[in-house]
Structure formats: C-alpha cells, structure tokens
Design a protein around this motif. Structure first.
Motif: not given
Length: 863
Positions: A100-129
């Motif tokens: 969160a501090w480094v905003k590491s996931y922002n590197i993925c904006f360069e990837l074509e299929d970054c959406n798959e990563i973000f969807i997975q991340l959001f689903k994971t965070l909403f499911s674990v909280i």
C-alpha cells in the motif's frame, strides 16, 4: 535471512541493489512462486514486495508475463490476512502495508491484462476483511484499492462489479465489513468512479444491455444504496433515471393488462413513501380508474384507499373523487370495493376522529354519498349500504348510548337525499319483517291448497329483497321447508321479528338460527349465506326501547342546552329538529319501542316548545305510537288531551291536522274527544279576521273525513252556509294588484290562504262521506270547475289579484284530482270537469304547472 536483508535495505543502497539483483530474479522463479510450503510462499512474497520498494520506480523484472505471475502470486498470499490470530499474521500485515505504501500494484498499469490482477486483488481484499481487523488494516486496504482506481485510465465493468456487489442486500447482510469498505472506497474515489457508474447505468437502463454485468437485475437496489452513500455518485445517472421514471409513468398506459395492473399496484407505495408524487400520479390513476379492465379499476381503488388509511393527507380530493365515481361502476366487484373503502375511511377519520376535525371535514361527504347509493336499483347495492350503515356508520357493536349518539348526530348532518335514503332503508327492512311475520302466521294455519299458494306468494316477495332472485327463490323454498319441520327455529325467528325484540336478543336469535343451519362438513354453504342476508335485513341491530330512550335523552339534552351539539358540528336547533324527525321516522317502523312513560314525558316537553315543526313532529310520534297510552299510562293521557285540543283549535295548520289524527288514532272515546273540539271550532268560523279561520278549517276538514257518521249533518250546514256562500263566493278584501302571476307564500293574503283551506275542507268532507253525497259532490265540482276558468264566475271576482287566482286554480285542480282518485266519484266527474282539471298542467303560471305536475305524479304512483 533473505527477508531480513531486503527489509533492511533502502532505495539508496545502489551497491547492495546491484549485488543482490540476481537473487531478486532468482526469487521470482517458478520454484518459489509454486512452492508447496505456505511459510516459504509468504516469506518470498515479503521479499518481492521489498524488491519492488527498493528498485522503484523500475522493477528488475522486464517480462510482462513474469510481472503478472508475481502480482497474482502476491495477491494469493494476501488471503492470509483473514486469520488475525495466526502466528504469521504480522508478516501478512507487513506485506499489505508495504504494497500500500509503495503503491506497487501501479506497475501493472503497463500490462495489457492488468484488469485480471486488479479484479483478483479487489475480490481477495473484500473476501478477507472481517470485524477482527483493526483500523490500520482497513486503511492499507483502502489505500491500495483507491490508488488503483484514481491513478489508472478508468475502471472496467468487471472491476466495478467487484465493488458494487458488496452493496447488494444479500451480500451486505453477509459481510458488513466488506459493505463498509466498499462504501468508504466509493466515497473516496467519487470523482473518478462516477463516470464509470454512469456508463454502467446508461448501458442497462437506457440501452437495455443487461448482459454487460451480472448486477444488471439489481440496478434499482444499487441506485438506492449509491444515493445513500453519496448523491454525487449519481450525478450523471439522474437524467437517465428521469427518463426511466417517465418511461415508468408511460407504462400506466401500456397495451398489456398485467403491466398496467403492476403500475397501479405500485402507485400505492409511491403515494405512501413519496407524497410529493401524488400530483403526477393523480393524472395517470384518473385514466386507469376508467380502464376497460375491471381488475385495474378495482386496484386503483385499493391503491388509493390503502394510502388513505395510512394517512389521509396522502390522498388529495381528486383521488378520493375517483373512488367516489367508482361507487357507480357497472361491475359489482368494483362498486363494492369503492363503497367498502370509503366506509373504512369514514369510520377511521369521521367516527373515531383519528386525524382531527380537519380530516373529518375533508371526507364528510362520504356519509351522504354512501347512503345515496341506496337509490340504485340493484339489490346488492342496497344490501351493502345496509351492511355499511350497521358496521361502519353506526356500528351496532357499540353500547346503546354511544350507538344512539352516533345515529343522532349522523342524522343531523346528512343531506336531504341521504335522510330520505336512510328512512327508506328502515322502511324496506320493516316491510321485509312484515313479510316474514305473515309467512310465520301462515305456518300456524292448517295445511291447505290456499295456504300453500299464499306461502308461495310470500316467499317470492321475500326473495325479491335478496341478491340473485333466482337462487334466492330456491333457497327461500328450502328455508320455508325447514321452518315447517323445526318448531324451535320458528320460535327463534318469531322472537327476532317481534316488536319487543331487543338488539341483544336479536344477536342471540341470529346466532341460534345460523348455528341450526350450519353443516360442519360443508366449507361453503350458499343456502346459509342467503339466510344470513335475510337475517341481517330483518334483525333489529340498532333500535329497541332502550335505544329510543337513549335518543330521547339526547334530545332532552339538546333542548336543555347541555348536549355536545356544537362540538359535533350542529346547532342545538338543528339537533332538536333532526332528532325529532329521526324519532318520527322510527315511530313508523318501531312504534312499540316508544312505549314508556319516560319517552312520552320528554315528548310532552317538545309539544310545549315554541318551534312549530318540533311540536308537529312530537304530535305525529304520539299518533304513531300511543295506542296503549289510554289503558296503561293515565298520567300521560291526562296531560296530552288538553294539549291536543289546544293544537287542533289554535296550532299551525300542520299541527292541527296531526292533533285531530292523533286523537282519532289513540283514544278509545275518540267521538267524545272530537265532539269536544268540534263545537268551539264551529263557533270560531264567525271570526272576521281571515288568519283566525285557517286552523279551524283544517281541523274541521280532518274531523269530517275521519268521523263522517258523527259530524255529517252539522258539517252540511257549515259547508252550505259558511264555506261556499260566505268564504268561497265572497271576497272580503282587495288583493295585491302587482300584476304578478305568482307570489311567495309569505305574500299571499290570509283570505286566499283561508279559501285554499276551505277547498281542501270540501274535499275531505266528501271523501269522508263517499257514496251518500252525490248531490253535494256535484255542486262542489261545479264550484271547483268555475275556479279553473281563468276569469272565473265568482262574485266580485275582480277584487282578487292574478297571483291569488293562480293559487285558487292550483287548489281547485288539486281538489278535483283528489276526488278523481276515489272510485265512488268517478261517474260524477264529467268529461268537461276532468278536462278542465287536466289542463292545469298547461296553466299560464309556471309554479301552478310545476306543483300540479308533482301532485299528479304522486297520484299516478298510487294507482
């Protein structure tokens, strides 16, 4: 050791960064990313997160596929955040904080299929909280997700779905923390995400592309939730919504019945929850209240009444007007719903005053409207009005005093037509009671053909007063058969229609009769339903001697000025007058209920009042109910006789008429009583003042009609010497020569009023004598015919004004018509006299034509 090394390293350690570059690349190999050991995977993820921190902004991994694998691997490890009691939780927290501090996931904006990563991340965070996480965990999750939304090129529909799904009621209830996280995320990113939300709603609402998202079917739930979170989220959606709402309103006119029906049903919720929409909805409900489909007209009523029952202010006068209109619908089901709905509103707001006087005033018209329906031809309507009256307008379940107070003030507030309808209702019920009594009397006679025929006639007459005449006839025959076989049932029915039956007794009788006719194995019993209709109509649920006593006490309070008249919205004068009118009507239908010293004492007080109409009504009540006064109430008799004598001699014309009839109806020594007033009345005809002639003429006319044998010969000389020669053939005063054809009653001269009463006296005298006075009848008819000729042949006719002549023509025409109704005078009236009488309907004076036509109408009805 590797984790600790990377953890201690910072971005400025260029030498170390170079030294451990190959280690960083090695850690991203398949061996570590697919390692079966959970702890190894966690330690590797922590190292990789630090590597992204140290080497930022350029990651050491250049392959896009490798970057995708790494971020999906890190995302999978974040699942460990779920268990806060795990010994490794601090490492999972470190991983989250670092990312969160480094905003590491922002590197993925360069990837074509970054959406798959973000969807997975959001689903994971909403499911674990969950609720064991502290504020820091929630804050880092928020930072991580919000940076992806705010720093990217836009949010895809799939990613938006991972956030919005947490707002849907089913998910919201399952995981409250995920709902709160989504809510906070939307608030923080409102500026960025609003465009994406607008696009989603545009696709679903406007373009109808429900396939764009799995959440399409939940759009309206989402609109509600998003509005509650932050109205700004819907800024661009509002125009689409307006379009949709207009489209919704348009569905009220949809070609398909189920769609129109659904709209009408939903309108109820709109009225209840959004009173401000009432004006918009009114126009659409107006059209639907005339819908060709019966079910829709029916549901319009249900919609309006339900809203009105919740709060009367939710329905405007126009909406109530639609219900009012539907009380005359061609379909019984719709009429019934409208009538019952209005009755429920009346009971709630007018009877129980649940919303104050203003609301009661707003719907005060309901009582009149419901009673007006009694004028309809349908027996179903009549029966429903009777039921509504007994359950909602004057609930029979109230105790006697409350019930009568309710009736007393209702009667005082009704309009003329509603009063007539209510009177008619009691009259019909009374008539039906009479038919049932006659039927029971026939059961007491020996069986014979004539008796069977008479019974059949009674059964047919009773069936006409019940719904569905065909079925009613069959059921009444069956009921009659049961009556013949069951003596106990006959006894109960006799008790029910007995004039002395109290309201409480009536309830017991109805219950007993119903119980005897109930068959437990039959869930529906149309025969029993029909008998119940009959019992409801004949059972005295309102009026008995206790009720009359309570009404009289209320009347006394109004007379004394101690009643709640003003509070109930009527003046004491109105209360007294209508109270007496009510008692007068009930004296026709329930005469036995009046027979008590207390009731008659109160009526004697009314006789002494200055109000002429009050005294007149009181005399009429005595006339209708006082048959047992002479034998059982001597004290009342001795007070009543002098009052009646006085009214017959010096009361108003109406009082005089009622007084004479009262004496004739209730006293055994009527001849003596009438003789006592006949003598002074005859003497009073010598008066020079015409005003003093009017009452004696009325009384003498009625005496000669009621007791012709006793007063025939003295009346003959009065008629010949005074009535014809002195009063009708002679004009004492000059009329008002203003040239008018008609003047008001107040402007008519006393002499003409006396002449009119003299004409009526002649008719009453002839009607009393009937067959034995053809000579007198001939001369009377000649005299009346002369009056019908415009200029007339009467002596000194020119003294009489045009308006006076109009009055006399009307009186003469009415008199001939009255005689024409008596069979013994048919042959005496000549065709010329009858023609003269008939031509009064063509008279030059409008009022003469109008009043004559009304009299003719009544006479024809009696044929």
């Amino acid at each position: 050791m590797v984790v600790k090394t990377y953890m201690d390293m910072d971005q400025d350690s260029e030498e170390e960064k170079q030294q451990y570059l190959s280690l960083a690349l090695h850690l991203a190999s398949e061996f570590f990313l697919r390692n079966p050991n959970k702890d190894v995977r966690l330690l590797v993820a922590c190292c990789l997160a630090d590597i992204f921190r140290i080497y930022a902004p350029e990651a050491p991994y250049t392959s896009h596929d490798k970057l995708k694998d790494i971020f999906l691997f890190i995302t999978r490890q974040l699942k460990g955040l779920e268990d806060t009691k795990s010994p490794q939780f601090n490492r999972y927290f470190y991983l989250l904080e670092n990312l969160a501090w480094v905003k590491s996931y922002n590197i993925c904006f360069e990837l074509e299929d970054c959406n798959e990563i973000f969807i997975q991340l959001f689903k994971t965070l909403f499911s674990v909280i969950n609720n064991s996480h502290n504020q820091k965990v929630q804050m880092h999750m928020m930072d991580l997700m919000s940076s992806i939304i705010m720093e990217g090129d836009g949010v895809t529909q799939e990613l938006l779905d991972t956030i919005l799904i947490n707002l849907i009621p089913a998910h919201k209830n399952l995981n409250k923390q995920a709902y709160d996280l989504a809510k906070t995320l939307l608030k923080r990113t409102v500026q960025t995400i609003e465009t994406c939300i607008a696009n989603f709603f545009n696709q679903v609402l406007v373009m109808g592309k429900s396939s764009v998202s799995d959440l399409s079917e939940h759009v309206f739930d989402l609109i509600q939730e998003l509005f509650a979170i932050d109205p700004m989220l819907l800024t661009s959606v509002m125009p689409q919504l307006e379009f949709k709402l207009k489209c919704f309103l348009g569905r009220f006119n949809d070609i398909h019945v189920p769609v129109r029906l659904e709209c009408v049903k939903f309108a109820s919720h709109c009225l209840m929850n959004h009173p401000d929409l009432a004006r918009d909805l009114t126009e659409y409900l107006k059209v639907r209240s005339h819908d060709p489909e019966e079910a829709i007209r029916h549901d319009v009523i249900v919609t309006i009444i339900n809203a009105g029952k919740k709060d009367l202010n939710l329905v405007n006068d126009q909406l109530l007007g639609f219900v009012r209109e539907r009380t005359l619908d061609k379909r019984w089901r719709v009429r019934k719903e409208a009538m019952m709905g209005l009755a429920q509103l009346y009971k709630k707001y007018c009877l129980h005053h649940e919303a104050g006087k203003e609301s009661a005033l707003k719907i005060s018209w309901i009582k009149d409207k419901l009673l007006h329906i009694y004028y309809q031809n349908s027996i179903d309507d009549k029966l429903l009005v009777e039921k509504i009256f007994a359950q909602y307008m004057v609930p029979h379940s109230l105790d006697t005093e409350e019930k009568m107070k309710c009736l007393y003030y209702l009667y005082a507030c009704l309009d003329t037509n509603a009063v007539k309808a209510l009177n008619e209702m009691w009259k019909c019920q009374n008539m039906l009671r009479g038919l049932v009594k006659e039927l029971l009397d026939l059961h007491k006679l020996p069986v014979s053909e004539a008796n069977n025929t008479a019974m059949f006639g009674k059964l047919m007459s009773i069936a006409k007063n019940l719904p569905d005449a065909g079925k009613a006839q069959d059921f009444m025959k069956k009921f009659n058969q049961v009556l013949g076989e069951d003596e106990k049932l006959r006894v109960q029915l006799e008790m029910l229609i007995s004039p002395t039956c109290s309201c409480k007794q009536a309830e017991i009788c109805v219950r007993e009769i119903t119980r005897k006719l109930t068959f437990p194995k039959q869930p529906t019993n149309p025969f029993l339903e029909m008998v119940k209709f009959l019992l409801e109509r004949i059972a005295p649920v309102h009026i008995d001697s206790e009720a009359i006593s309570a009404l009289v006490k209320l009347l006394n309070k109004s007379i004394e000025g101690t009643a709640d008249d003003d509070e109930e919205g009527v003046t004491p004068d109105t209360a007294i007058r209508s109270g007496l009118e009510l008692l007068k009507v009930l004296s026709f239908t329930h005469p036995t209920a009046f027979h008590s010293a207390e009731t008659y004492e109160s009526l004697l007080q009314c006789l002494k009042m200055e109000d002429d109409k009050v005294a007149e009504a009181a005399i009429q009540i005595f006339r209708n109910t006082g048959q047992k006064i002479e034998t059982e109430l001597q004290q009342i008799r001795s007070t009543l006789i002098p009052i009646l004598h006085q009214k017959a001699k010096r009361g108003t014309p109406h009082q005089a008429k009622q007084a004479v009839h009262c004496i004739h109806a209730i006293f055994n020594n009527k001849e003596v009583q009438l003789a006592q007033i006949f003598e002074p009345l005859s003497r009073s005809l010598n008066a020079d003042v015409p005003e003093q002639l009017i009452t004696p003429l009325v009384s003498l006319g009625h005496i000669s009609m009621l007791a012709p044998d006793q007063f025939a010969s003295p009346m003959k000389s009065i008629v010949a010497n005074f009535i014809v020669k002195d009063l009708l053939m002679n004009d004492r005063s000059v009329g008002n020569k203003n040239g008018k054809l008609w003047t008001t009653d107040e402007e008519v001269s006393p002499e003409v009023l006396a002449k009119v009463q003299a004409i009526k006296l002649l008719v009453r005298w002839l009607l009393g004598m009937k067959n034995n006075q053809s000579k007198s009848a001939n001369s009377t008819l000649r005299l009346l015919s002369a009056m019908l000729v415009s200029e007339g042949d009467l002596t000194e006719q020119k003294k009489i004004s045009k308006s006076d002549m109009s009055r006399l023509r009307l009186a003469a025409g009415g008199a001939i018509m009255k005689l024409a109704q008596e069979p013994c005078y048919h042959d005496i009236i000549t065709p010329e006299q009858f023609q003269l009488c008939g031509l009064v309907i063509n008279d030059e004076c409008y009022q003469v034509r109008q009043i004559f036509a009304q009299k003719l109408h009544l006479a024809l009805v009696k044929l």
